[in-house]
Design an enzyme around this catalytic site. Structure first.
Site, PDB file in Angstrom:
ATOM      1  N   LYS A   1       1.006  -1.409  -0.057  1.00  0.00           N
ATOM      2  CA  LYS A   1       0.073   0.051   0.092  1.00  0.00           C
ATOM      3  C   LYS A   1       0.776   1.312  -0.090  1.00  0.00           C
ATOM      4  CE  LYS A   1      -1.676   1.622   4.167  1.00  0.00           C
ATOM      5  NZ  LYS A   1      -1.585   2.731   4.267  1.00  0.00           N
ATOM      6  N   ASN A   2       1.898   1.247   0.626  1.00  0.00           N
ATOM      7  CA  ASN A   2       2.560   2.559   1.295  1.00  0.00           C
ATOM      8  C   ASN A   2       3.536   2.580  -0.039  1.00  0.00           C
ATOM      9  OD1 ASN A   2       1.120   2.822   3.300  1.00  0.00           O
ATOM     10  ND2 ASN A   2       2.566   2.536   4.923  1.00  0.00           N
TER      11      ASN A   2
ATOM     12  N   ARG B   1      -4.573  10.726   4.605  1.00  0.00           N
ATOM     13  CA  ARG B   1      -3.409  11.954   4.736  1.00  0.00           C
ATOM     14  C   ARG B   1      -2.483  11.643   3.478  1.00  0.00           C
ATOM     15  NH1 ARG B   1      -2.789  13.650   9.231  1.00  0.00           N
ATOM     16  NH2 ARG B   1      -0.618  14.396   8.764  1.00  0.00           N
TER      17      ARG B   1
ATOM     18  N   CYS C   1      -5.669  12.958  12.898  1.00  0.00           N
ATOM     19  CA  CYS C   1      -5.269  11.434  12.766  1.00  0.00           C
ATOM     20  C   CYS C   1      -5.218  10.689  14.148  1.00  0.00           C
ATOM     21  CB  CYS C   1      -3.805  11.467  12.069  1.00  0.00           C
ATOM     22  SG  CYS C   1      -3.365   9.848  11.991  1.00  0.00           S
TER      23      CYS C   1
ATOM     24  N   ARG D   1       0.813  14.336  13.482  1.00  0.00           N
ATOM     25  CA  ARG D   1       1.482  14.422  12.004  1.00  0.00           C
ATOM     26  C   ARG D   1       1.290  15.551  11.205  1.00  0.00           C
ATOM     27  NH1 ARG D   1      -1.081   8.707   9.412  1.00  0.00           N
ATOM     28  NH2 ARG D   1       0.867   8.927   8.480  1.00  0.00           N
ATOM     29  N   PRO D   2       2.092  16.433  11.855  1.00  0.00           N
ATOM     30  CA  PRO D   2       2.123  17.729  10.932  1.00  0.00           C
ATOM     31  C   PRO D   2       2.781  17.603   9.403  1.00  0.00           C
ATOM     32  CG  PRO D   2       3.898  17.627  12.581  1.00  0.00           C
ATOM     33  CD  PRO D   2       3.132  16.452  12.706  1.00  0.00           C
ATOM     34  N   VAL D   3       2.825  18.595   8.865  1.00  0.00           N
ATOM     35  CA  VAL D   3       3.468  18.444   7.409  1.00  0.00           C
ATOM     36  C   VAL D   3       4.103  19.654   7.189  1.00  0.00           C
ATOM     37  CG1 VAL D   3       1.374  17.460   6.228  1.00  0.00           C
ATOM     38  CG2 VAL D   3       1.178  19.708   6.352  1.00  0.00           C
ATOM     39  N   ASP D   4       4.773  20.231   8.297  1.00  0.00           N
ATOM     40  CA  ASP D   4       5.704  21.224   8.238  1.00  0.00           C
ATOM     41  C   ASP D   4       7.146  20.898   7.513  1.00  0.00           C
ATOM     42  OD1 ASP D   4       6.091  19.410  10.460  1.00  0.00           O
ATOM     43  OD2 ASP D   4       7.657  20.810  11.238  1.00  0.00           O
ATOM     44  N   LEU D   5       7.531  19.509   7.361  1.00  0.00           N
ATOM     45  CA  LEU D   5       8.857  19.411   6.969  1.00  0.00           C
ATOM     46  C   LEU D   5       8.584  19.180   5.481  1.00  0.00           C
ATOM     47  CD1 LEU D   5      10.051  16.764   9.554  1.00  0.00           C
ATOM     48  CD2 LEU D   5      10.911  19.308   9.214  1.00  0.00           C
TER      49      LEU D   5
ATOM     50  N   ASP E   1       4.727   0.483  11.685  1.00  0.00           N
ATOM     51  CA  ASP E   1       3.414  -0.051  11.385  1.00  0.00           C
ATOM     52  C   ASP E   1       3.249  -1.523  11.923  1.00  0.00           C
ATOM     53  OD1 ASP E   1       2.834   2.269  10.335  1.00  0.00           O
ATOM     54  OD2 ASP E   1       3.477   1.749   8.230  1.00  0.00           O
TER      55      ASP E   1
ATOM     56  N   ILE F   1       7.903   6.856  17.077  1.00  0.00           N
ATOM     57  CA  ILE F   1       7.759   7.571  15.630  1.00  0.00           C
ATOM     58  C   ILE F   1       6.515   8.632  15.790  1.00  0.00           C
ATOM     59  CG2 ILE F   1       7.380   7.391  13.230  1.00  0.00           C
ATOM     60  CD1 ILE F   1       9.846   6.302  13.806  1.00  0.00           C
TER      61      ILE F   1
ATOM     62  N   ARG G   1      -8.767  -0.793   4.536  1.00  0.00           N
ATOM     63  CA  ARG G   1      -7.955   0.150   3.839  1.00  0.00           C
ATOM     64  C   ARG G   1      -6.563  -0.361   3.682  1.00  0.00           C
ATOM     65  NH1 ARG G   1      -7.702   5.901   7.126  1.00  0.00           N
ATOM     66  NH2 ARG G   1      -6.282   6.084   5.244  1.00  0.00           N
TER      67      ARG G   1
END
Ligand code: EPU
Length: 429
Positions: A22-23, A102, A126, A131-135, A316, A338, A408
């Site tokens: 999936k990933n 996401r 989430c 789970r930020p997206v700043d990076l 995971d 993580i 999913r």
């Protein structure tokens, strides 16, 4: 809402085909936005998240064609997906779609790299952490994108194209590295990524991008160098096998005892997890068909494990390992590094009789003789499957609610387990 009913106590014996990851499939499908030509992806798993991403791509005007089964295909062969983004009609990814998954936020990078602009909703909450997206935003800024945040949307502009730059991630991030790879492939000049994620899915994306004409070296190491090109082409690429699905079924066999061949599983994608499963008392052997896992007689031994970025033990598989350790002969300690809130399965495992104490980011699990079936539910994909593992060994019946989480990320979970002798049944409704 579907439920899954499991009656525990049977050993798993047989063979389980491992699906495409999936990933890896998700970023590969997103990479189709980088080219006018057709990207053909093979071994794409049939999963709800793949379907959702198709809807997101369709919204941008992308054509997605699924090939039907061909004579001779095995029932579990992955699907071939042909994706053509020859004409992107809309560079906006709306909240209604992005909030459901996401990873769809990752369309930001190819859209701004190819079209010079993109408007993508912030993904929102989430179940496993903030789970930020700043990076991801930092990476695009380093490549010259101008970025504003307005009304819950990230607006990215690069009207004259992106330019190569230095991206030094302060923290290892898979999504950040995918973003940097896709954006830098179409930037002018050279990009260097430092402290890149080393996950196999990063290598798979880089391999596919290189087939499309990108010039990426070093994927799989912490330092990746990308020479930007002005245009990418179509390509054909097969998605790598799912290491998390492989590890999940390996732990299920370690839990119930038995002997299962994980067909198509590749040991080098999850060596640290396989080492842990061996330490727990299962036997692992690698054959030319996949990975064989067995446990006979001896009980489950306790382990101490900390999750880490690849090649360490994956977050995971943390929930699944906790499930396995609930029946160990002794006390285990499992630390999550993580995500800050990835222990939602602990309370549900307790409903089956597990003895788990949480202290900050560490779960201490005192193994019990037997778990007992009960109704349970979970809030995310990996937590849900940890309940399935526990239920397979529990006495009596467990009803796992909210099965849509499992759908999913696990293709035909109940079929694969039933084929190995488990009593598992989906109840629709
Ligand atoms: N992070 C930041 N800022 C960012 C991005 C990440 O602080 O801008 C933090 C995260 O909050 C987290 C850490 O960095 O603490 C690592 O996050 P990462 O970016 O690596 O995760 P991701 O790309 O969002 C992917 C997988 C996850 C998997 C993680 C870690 C996909 C679609 N998702 O997420 O998979 O847990 O990497 O390996 O590839 C799952 O499949 O169940 C799943 C959650």
């Amino acid at each position: 809402m579907d439920r899954i009913r499991i009656v525990g106590g049977k050993q798993l014996i047989g063979s389980i085909p491992i699906s495409g990851a999936k990933n890896a499939a998700l970023p590969l499908m997103i990479a189709s936005l980088l080219t006018e030509d057709t990207l053909v992806l093979e071994n794409v798993p049939r999963l709800a998240d793949v379907g959702l991403l198709q809807r997101i791509l369709l919204n941008h005007g992308v054509d997605v064609m699924l090939s039907g089964k061909r004579p001779g295909d095995a029932p579990y062969d992955g699907q071939t997906v042909k994706i053509s983004a020859s004409n992107i009609v809309d560079t906006t990814a709306p909240y209604e779609l992005v909030s459901k998954m996401r990873a769809s936020f990752w369309v930001l990078a190819p859209l701004v790299a190819r079209m010079g602009q993109a408007k993508v909703s912030l993904p929102g909450g989430c179940a496993i952490g903030t789970r930020p997206v700043d990076l991801l935003i930092m990476a695009l800024r380093q490549l010259g994108a101008k970025i504003d945040i307005d009304g819950g949307y990230v607006l990215a502009y690069a009207p004259n194209g992106l330019r190569g730059g230095e991206i030094n991630f302060p923290k290892v991030t898979v999504g950040g590295t995918h973003t940097a790879l896709m954006a830098a492939s179409l930037a002018s000049g050279t990009t260097v990524i430092e402290n890149a994620a080393r996950e196999p899915e990063i290598v798979d994306l880089a391999d596919c991008l290189n087939k499309m004409g990108a010039k990426i070296t070093g994927a799989g190491a912490s330092r990746i160098v990308i020479e930007g090109v002005s245009k990418l082409n179509g390509a054909r690429h097969a998605v790598l096998p799912d290491r998390i699905e492989t590890g999940t079924y390996a732990m299920a066999v370690a839990m119930t005892g038995g002997d299962v061949l994980l067909e198509g599983g590749r040991a080098e994608l999850l060596q640290s997890a396989l080492d842990t499963i061996e330490q727990a008392g299962a036997k692992i052997s690698v054959t030319n068909k996949g990975i064989r896992v067995s446990r006979n007689g001896a009980g489950i031994a306790p382990v101490d494990v900390t999750t880490e970025p690849f090649p360490g033990f994956p977050t995971d598989l943390q929930a699944q390992l906790i499930a396995l350790m609930t029946c160990a002969k002794g006390t285990s300690r499992i630390t999550e590094t993580i995500f800050e809130n990835r222990f939602m399965h602990v309370q549900e495992l307790a409903r089956l009789g597990a003895q788990i104490a949480l202290d900050g980011q560490t779960a201490t699990i005192a193994g019990v003789e037997k778990l007992k079936g009960a109704p349970v539910m979970a809030t995310d994909l990996r937590a849900s499957v940890s309940l399935v593992i526990a239920a397979l060994a529990a006495e009596g019946e467990t009803m796992v609610n909210r099965v849509y989480h499992l759908d999913r990320g696990f293709e035909r979970l109940e079929d694969k387990l039933v084929a190995c002798g488990a009593t598992v049944e989906r109840i629709s409704g």
